[in-house]
Design a protein around this motif. Structure first.
Motif, PDB file in Angstrom:
ATOM      1  N   MET A 109      10.983  13.780 -25.804  1.00  0.00           N
ATOM      2  CA  MET A 109      12.179  13.835 -24.971  1.00  0.00           C
ATOM      3  C   MET A 109      12.514  15.276 -24.703  1.00  0.00           C
ATOM      4  O   MET A 109      12.321  16.141 -25.555  1.00  0.00           O
ATOM      5  N   THR A 110      12.992  15.515 -23.509  1.00  0.00           N
ATOM      6  CA  THR A 110      13.315  16.866 -23.102  1.00  0.00           C
ATOM      7  C   THR A 110      14.822  16.986 -23.001  1.00  0.00           C
ATOM      8  O   THR A 110      15.473  16.145 -22.397  1.00  0.00           O
ATOM      9  N   VAL A 111      15.348  18.019 -23.632  1.00  0.00           N
ATOM     10  CA  VAL A 111      16.792  18.149 -23.742  1.00  0.00           C
ATOM     11  C   VAL A 111      17.197  19.543 -23.285  1.00  0.00           C
ATOM     12  O   VAL A 111      16.531  20.522 -23.613  1.00  0.00           O
ATOM     13  N   GLU A 112      18.274  19.622 -22.522  1.00  0.00           N
ATOM     14  CA  GLU A 112      18.825  20.921 -22.150  1.00  0.00           C
ATOM     15  C   GLU A 112      19.825  21.321 -23.216  1.00  0.00           C
ATOM     16  O   GLU A 112      20.795  20.607 -23.450  1.00  0.00           O
ATOM     17  N   LEU A 113      19.592  22.452 -23.860  1.00  0.00           N
ATOM     18  CA  LEU A 113      20.527  22.892 -24.888  1.00  0.00           C
ATOM     19  C   LEU A 113      21.223  24.145 -24.383  1.00  0.00           C
ATOM     20  O   LEU A 113      20.640  25.225 -24.378  1.00  0.00           O
ATOM     21  N   ASP A 114      22.439  23.973 -23.922  1.00  0.00           N
ATOM     22  CA  ASP A 114      23.130  25.087 -23.290  1.00  0.00           C
ATOM     23  C   ASP A 114      23.981  25.875 -24.268  1.00  0.00           C
ATOM     24  O   ASP A 114      23.960  27.089 -24.281  1.00  0.00           O
ATOM     25  N   GLU A 115      24.723  25.155 -25.067  1.00  0.00           N
ATOM     26  CA  GLU A 115      25.699  25.813 -25.935  1.00  0.00           C
ATOM     27  C   GLU A 115      25.100  26.092 -27.305  1.00  0.00           C
ATOM     28  O   GLU A 115      24.430  25.235 -27.880  1.00  0.00           O
ATOM     29  N   PRO A 116      25.392  27.269 -27.866  1.00  0.00           N
ATOM     30  CA  PRO A 116      24.969  27.487 -29.244  1.00  0.00           C
ATOM     31  C   PRO A 116      25.764  26.591 -30.186  1.00  0.00           C
ATOM     32  O   PRO A 116      26.888  26.202 -29.888  1.00  0.00           O
ATOM     33  N   GLY A 117      25.180  26.250 -31.298  1.00  0.00           N
ATOM     34  CA  GLY A 117      25.893  25.419 -32.269  1.00  0.00           C
ATOM     35  C   GLY A 117      24.917  24.820 -33.247  1.00  0.00           C
ATOM     36  O   GLY A 117      23.704  24.908 -33.077  1.00  0.00           O
ATOM     37  N   GLU A 118      25.478  24.228 -34.297  1.00  0.00           N
ATOM     38  CA  GLU A 118      24.616  23.589 -35.289  1.00  0.00           C
ATOM     39  C   GLU A 118      24.855  22.090 -35.259  1.00  0.00           C
ATOM     40  O   GLU A 118      25.987  21.628 -35.286  1.00  0.00           O
ATOM     41  N   HIS A 119      23.764  21.331 -35.151  1.00  0.00           N
ATOM     42  CA  HIS A 119      23.882  19.875 -35.096  1.00  0.00           C
ATOM     43  C   HIS A 119      23.199  19.254 -36.293  1.00  0.00           C
ATOM     44  O   HIS A 119      22.174  19.751 -36.751  1.00  0.00           O
ATOM     45  N   GLY A 120      23.772  18.132 -36.742  1.00  0.00           N
ATOM     46  CA  GLY A 120      23.083  17.361 -37.767  1.00  0.00           C
ATOM     47  C   GLY A 120      22.011  16.504 -37.116  1.00  0.00           C
ATOM     48  O   GLY A 120      22.179  16.027 -35.997  1.00  0.00           O
ATOM     49  N   VAL A 121      20.906  16.344 -37.819  1.00  0.00           N
ATOM     50  CA  VAL A 121      19.859  15.428 -37.369  1.00  0.00           C
ATOM     51  C   VAL A 121      19.737  14.368 -38.453  1.00  0.00           C
ATOM     52  O   VAL A 121      19.628  14.709 -39.629  1.00  0.00           O
ATOM     53  N   ILE A 122      19.814  13.111 -38.077  1.00  0.00           N
ATOM     54  CA  ILE A 122      19.665  12.083 -39.103  1.00  0.00           C
ATOM     55  C   ILE A 122      18.606  11.065 -38.694  1.00  0.00           C
ATOM     56  O   ILE A 122      18.209  10.978 -37.545  1.00  0.00           O
ATOM     57  N   CYS A 123      18.192  10.326 -39.695  1.00  0.00           N
ATOM     58  CA  CYS A 123      17.327   9.183 -39.459  1.00  0.00           C
ATOM     59  C   CYS A 123      18.247   7.971 -39.476  1.00  0.00           C
ATOM     60  O   CYS A 123      18.905   7.707 -40.470  1.00  0.00           O
ATOM     61  N   ASN A 124      18.337   7.265 -38.361  1.00  0.00           N
ATOM     62  CA  ASN A 124      19.219   6.100 -38.361  1.00  0.00           C
ATOM     63  C   ASN A 124      18.454   4.776 -38.354  1.00  0.00           C
ATOM     64  O   ASN A 124      19.013   3.732 -38.072  1.00  0.00           O
ATOM     65  N   GLU A 125      17.170   4.828 -38.683  1.00  0.00           N
ATOM     66  CA  GLU A 125      16.442   3.571 -38.880  1.00  0.00           C
ATOM     67  C   GLU A 125      16.115   3.466 -40.362  1.00  0.00           C
ATOM     68  O   GLU A 125      15.517   4.385 -40.926  1.00  0.00           O
ATOM     69  N   TYR A 126      16.538   2.374 -40.949  1.00  0.00           N
ATOM     70  CA  TYR A 126      16.315   2.183 -42.389  1.00  0.00           C
ATOM     71  C   TYR A 126      14.843   2.390 -42.725  1.00  0.00           C
ATOM     72  O   TYR A 126      13.963   1.780 -42.119  1.00  0.00           O
ATOM     73  N   CYS A 127      14.572   3.277 -43.700  1.00  0.00           N
ATOM     74  CA  CYS A 127      13.184   3.624 -43.990  1.00  0.00           C
ATOM     75  C   CYS A 127      12.863   3.547 -45.470  1.00  0.00           C
ATOM     76  O   CYS A 127      11.811   3.979 -45.916  1.00  0.00           O
ATOM     77  N   GLY A 128      13.776   2.992 -46.268  1.00  0.00           N
ATOM     78  CA  GLY A 128      13.499   2.866 -47.694  1.00  0.00           C
ATOM     79  C   GLY A 128      14.699   3.300 -48.519  1.00  0.00           C
ATOM     80  O   GLY A 128      15.746   3.659 -47.970  1.00  0.00           O
ATOM     81  N   SER A 129      14.522   3.297 -49.838  1.00  0.00           N
ATOM     82  CA  SER A 129      15.677   3.448 -50.721  1.00  0.00           C
ATOM     83  C   SER A 129      16.380   4.795 -50.604  1.00  0.00           C
ATOM     84  O   SER A 129      17.517   4.929 -51.007  1.00  0.00           O
ATOM     85  N   GLY A 130      15.704   5.798 -50.058  1.00  0.00           N
ATOM     86  CA  GLY A 130      16.355   7.100 -49.927  1.00  0.00           C
ATOM     87  C   GLY A 130      16.798   7.391 -48.508  1.00  0.00           C
ATOM     88  O   GLY A 130      17.088   8.542 -48.166  1.00  0.00           O
ATOM     89  N   HIS A 131      16.841   6.371 -47.710  1.00  0.00           N
ATOM     90  CA  HIS A 131      17.160   6.513 -46.287  1.00  0.00           C
ATOM     91  C   HIS A 131      18.411   7.364 -46.036  1.00  0.00           C
ATOM     92  O   HIS A 131      18.439   8.197 -45.133  1.00  0.00           O
ATOM     93  N   HIS A 132      19.441   7.145 -46.856  1.00  0.00           N
ATOM     94  CA  HIS A 132      20.710   7.861 -46.618  1.00  0.00           C
ATOM     95  C   HIS A 132      20.599   9.347 -46.930  1.00  0.00           C
ATOM     96  O   HIS A 132      21.525  10.098 -46.663  1.00  0.00           O
ATOM     97  N   ASN A 133      19.487   9.775 -47.544  1.00  0.00           N
ATOM     98  CA  ASN A 133      19.326  11.213 -47.816  1.00  0.00           C
ATOM     99  C   ASN A 133      18.520  11.914 -46.738  1.00  0.00           C
ATOM    100  O   ASN A 133      18.275  13.109 -46.826  1.00  0.00           O
ATOM    101  N   MET A 134      18.084  11.174 -45.764  1.00  0.00           N
ATOM    102  CA  MET A 134      17.180  11.767 -44.779  1.00  0.00           C
ATOM    103  C   MET A 134      17.986  12.462 -43.690  1.00  0.00           C
ATOM    104  O   MET A 134      18.562  11.815 -42.828  1.00  0.00           O
TER     105      MET A 134
END
Ligand code: HEM
Ligand SMILES: [Cu+2]
Ligand SMILES: [Cu+2]
Lengths: 583, 271
Positions: B124-149
């Motif tokens: 996917m191609t994304v235009e990133l105009d503004e500086p800033g820090e974003h969280g990236v998460i895994c929102n598909e259940y992937c196992g017992s540690g999913h919430h730490n991803m």
């Protein structure tokens, strides 16, 4: 002398009571798990480890949307077929057999899931109710699911058999509406559940046992969603049946239009399946063109629900006016709001209408990117299956259980309170879920708050969202407990007084107002099959040829040159069409 | 078939609504060019990512004036690279794949959201105009540690962004008769040339060198000083290029202990 269903069909009543009992046990366990989730996610009460959360969540999904809903469905459908054909199954032993198969399947799956709570047994299936491979559960889980589904297939066969026996005695009659609804639902179910059965039997089960080395995760996932959208209508259609058959009567009137009801169910047969790819808008390896086709089909699938909204409201208005209601909206006051069966269904319908709009958001391909797999989705799930269906089932039970036991409903006032409580609970819980989803909170997670960032929320706060989610969850749980208690008390309430008449008044516009072709089930099966083939053959072939039928490790399935060529041809055509639209 | 007038009206309105929705979405995807995840990339072998030119070393690459490509691997329960750093006012194409189960790559609160399926590459191609820090998460259940991803996406102000990597290698111990050598390599991941200055210090001695590191290449140089000039004992050294620094200590000894093996590389570390 009372005239209840149980007086007329005691043997059927026993089976249906049994099916409802199974359904309600599942509801009880599922609701308790729901409570645990609501309190765990919000960090209010965490009696279990976060890694165990997913065992709970698997149980919640499977027990509620597989066991609770489908056992209730077979109960209602057994009632509908018997009552409307005035006829019992050809062989009651067969009827008990499919019920037994469904219970056995459920038990196997339940054992596999619940064993996940203890390390003492080396069995678990923390794969959630979608069981996306390559996550792997114990084979018992998959075997249980297959047996359960086969049980439902046999149930359908049983209803068809009863109907065939009936047509021999009634050669020229129209199919009575409730039976028509049952048969069309089952046609949809046969067409769609083939997908999940194939996914399990051909790929996931042999792979979980170790017979095959690998599989193609996109393929099993696509087969799941081939079934995954129609299954939501499998949950919903028994609720629709109650809205069409029971609600008009409860409102004091009769169904507005029998022909339109038939059209609605036919539309579900035709359109429920060729839309499943709308759950995969974010999946790589599936061309945008296929997603676009699924999106347009999905939008047309709004039609039967919009038509239902019309018929249900029109029937209610008719009932209200029969009861002396007048005025533009004043008739609403004349409805029997003190009747829990009525009020529960009316509230369920209201929530369904709202949830339907959130569903349109999900269906919009590009907007979907914002909400996919966020908490917004369980928000949608709980307004639809969790309320439109579940609350209708509970409300319907307030009318059905007395019919099936001959016992007067215990605690009418409490029942009214119970359905209102569910409504309030769902408003709190889903409000929190929808809003949480919009700020990016994910679904299916034990701990939605992360170390690396904080959610940016325009109005309110994450704390406030948590409180609403937990409060809503507690109210829903209490409401479910109240419902189950009333059911139990009614079951043992022997001081039966005369209860409601069981006859369903004939519709204002009867089947004679519609062309006989509506009852030509073979025709609808054929058209549905063509639509499914059109929507799915090419995507499935393309997925199998990209990633291999059994995954990349095994040499790819010899897809013949022709299929590959035609796949490319159709994709090229679809893409150039899309590109041209853009100019 | 007998259909009530109101029913007909409702039916008509419903159809208009449906066609309207379809038209709006079609306009959104083709008119406004909001693209979706598709099948642009060929399938990939999930078990052999470490042999894949793009995913063996998950990273960000500069590919055009303001264009970047990020090769991201999702695995239980982390993302690589982490954080992902790109400049503001850029157009970034993400290529994301998984080595094990199904995950997602979801930039919190945005519509940069995709499933990550083993065997497939999501782009996917994304235009990133503004500086800033974003969280990236895994929102598909992937196992017992999913919430730490989780991971992070840092959109850095343009003038603070570079793709420079400094690496210095030097021996830990040098005999008094030899030279202390700092092998400096500066990698410039950007396509434009990098004009900069290498500043180094060894003990009391300082060095300065103006260099031009060409785009997408590595500049290597060696800074030497006679060990005898430093004298026996420990000497701190450091090398600085823009904001990057590498430092360590070298010991000048009378004689190296094990003569057999003077391939004794020490001070490393990159930054
Ligand atoms: C006591 C009432 C209930 C409570 C408190 C409750 C709570 C929850 C919560 C908090 C979640 C989100 C879990 C997560 O994504 O991390 C959830 C998911 C879900 N709920 Fe409920 N729920 C209730 C009743 C129901 C009912 C009646 C149904 C359906 C008949 C239902 C079906 C589902 C489904 C299908 C999911 C998604 C499961 C998944 O993502 O795998 N729930 N529920
Ligand atoms: Cu769907
Ligand atoms: Cu995950």
């Amino acid at each position: 002398m009372s005239n209840t269903f149980v007086d007329a069909y005691p043997r059927q009543s026993r089976l249906i009571r049994q099916a409802f009992l199974t359904s309600f046990v599942a509801l009880g366990v599922g609701a308790f798990f729901g409570l645990l989730q609501a309190l765990h996610r919000t960090d209010i009460w965490r009696p279990i480890e976060s890694s165990t959360y997913y065992t709970v969540l698997t149980g919640h999904g499977v027990f509620l949307v597989v066991s609770f809903t489908i056992f209730f469905l077979v109960g209602v459908y057994q009632w509908a077929v018997t009552e409307s054909l005035e006829r019992e199954p050809v062989d009651m032993r067969f009827t008990w057999f499919w019920y037994g198969a469904m219970v056995f399947g459920t038990l196997l799956a339940a054992i596999a899931i619940l064993a996940g709570f203890t390390d003492a047994i080396d069995i678990s299936a923390d794969v959630l109710f979608t069981f996306y491979a390559p996550l792997q559960g114990h084979p018992l889980f998959y075997i249980g699911l297959v047996i359960f589904v086969v049980g439902t297939w046999l149930a359908g066969a049983d209803w068809f058999r009863t109907w065939w026996a009936w047509t021999k005695d009634n050669p020229d009659k129209r199919i009575p509406l409730p039976t028509f609804m049952v048969l069309t639902t089952m046609i949809m179910w046969y067409i769609s559940s083939i997908g999940v059965a194939a996914s399990i039997i051909l790929f996931i089960l042999p792979w979980s046992i170790g017979l095959i080395e690998s599989l193609n995760p996109t393929l099993t996932r696509t087969l799941f969603w081939y079934f995954g959208h129609p299954v939501v209508y499998f949950w919903l259609l028994p609720a629709y049946l109650l809205w069409y058959i029971l609600l008009p009567k409860l409102s004091g009137g009769r169904l507005f239009s029998d022909p339109l009801a038939r059209v609605v169910f036919i539309l579900f047969v035709l359109l429920s399946t060729p839309v499943g790819i709308h759950h995969q808008y974010l999946d790589p390896g599936i061309a945008e063109g296929f997603k676009y086709i699924a999106m347009t089909n999905t939008m047309f699938l709004l039609l039967p629900s919009l038509l239902t909204a019309f018929t249900v409201v029109a029937s209610m208005e008719h009932g209200a006016r029969q009861r002396g209601g007048t005025g533009y909206l004043g008739w609403l006051k004349a409805l029997p709001w003190r009747e829990p069966a009525f009020t529960g269904m009316a509230l369920a319908g209201l929530v369904f209408a709202f949830g339907g709009f959130t569903g349109i958001v999900n269906a919009g391909m590009n907007i979907n990117y914002l909400v996919h797999n966020s908490l917004w989705v369980p928000g949608h799930i709980h307004t639809q299956v969790g309320t439109a269906v579940a609350l209708t089932f509970m409300a319907g039970s307030y009318w059905l259980i007395p019919q099936l036991t001959g016992n007067r409903l215990v605690g009418r006032g409490v029942a009214l309170f119970q359905v209102l409580l569910w409504f309030v609970g769902i408003v709190f819980m889903t409000n929190s879920m929808y809003r949480g989803g919009l700020i990016g909170m994910p679904r299916r997670t034990a701990e939605p708050e992360y170390d690396g960032f904080e959610y940016e929320i325009a109005a309110g706060s994450v704390g406030e969202l948590n409180v609403q989610l937990a409060l809503g969850g507690v109210l829903l749980f209490v409401s479910a407990l109240l419902f189950l208690s009333l059911m139990l008390l009614t079951l043992f309430n022997n001081d039966s007084e005369p209860i409601d008449e069981r006859t369903i008044p004939a519709p204002l516009s009867g089947p004679e107002d519609s062309p006989a072709v509506l009852d030509n089930l073979k025709l609808w099966v054929a058209i549905a099959a063509v639509l499914v083939v059109l929507a799915y053959v090419v995507p499935l072939a393309s997925i199998a040829s990209r990633g291999g039928l059994f995954g990349p490790d095994v040499s790819p399935f010899p897809v013949s040159l022709e299929t590959i060529v035609s796949v490319q041809f159709i994709t090229t055509v679809a893409e150039s069409l899309l590109a041209n639209l853009g100019r | 078939m007998k259909i009530h007038t109101y029913e007909k009206l409702w039916l008509g309105a419903a159809m208009v609504l449906i066609v309207g929705f379809i038209a709006t979405i079609t306009y959104g995807s083709v008119g406004l060019g909001i693209t979706m995840i598709g099948d642009d990339e060929p399938a990939i072998e999930p078990d052999a990512l470490d042999e894949d030119e793009r995913f063996a070393d998950p990273r960000v690459e500069h590919v055009g004036e303001n264009e970047y490509e990020a090769y991201v691997v999702a695995r239980t329960f982390l993302f690589q690279p982490d954080p992902i750093e790109v400049p503001a006012n850029s157009e970034v194409t993400f290529y994301v794949t998984s080595t094990d189960v199904i995950h997602s790559f979801s930039v919190v609160g945005t519509n940069t959201n995709t499933m990550v399926i083993p065997g497939e590459i999501s782009t996917m191609t994304v235009e990133l105009d503004e500086p800033g820090e974003h969280g990236v998460i895994c929102n598909e259940y992937c196992g017992s540690g999913h919430h730490n991803m989780e991971g992070e996406l840092h959109v850095v102000p343009e003038d603070e962004f570079d793709m420079t990597e400094l690496e210095v290698e030097a021996d830990d111990e040098v005999a008094e008769g030899d030279e202390v050598a700092l092998n400096v390599s500066i990698e410039n991941g950007m396509l434009d040339d990098l004009e900069t200055t290498i500043e180094a210090e060894i003990g009391e001695e300082t060095f300065e060198e103006d260099v031009t590191v060409e785009g997408d290449s590595t500049y290597e140089t060696t800074i030497t000083v006679d060990a005898a000039d430093l004298g026996e004992g420990d000497h701190d050294w450091s090398v600085t290029v823009d904001d990057y620094e590498d430092s360590d200590t070298v010991t000048v000894v009378d004689e190296l202990e094990d003569d057999g093996d003077d391939e004794n590389d020490g001070g490393d570390g990159d930054e």
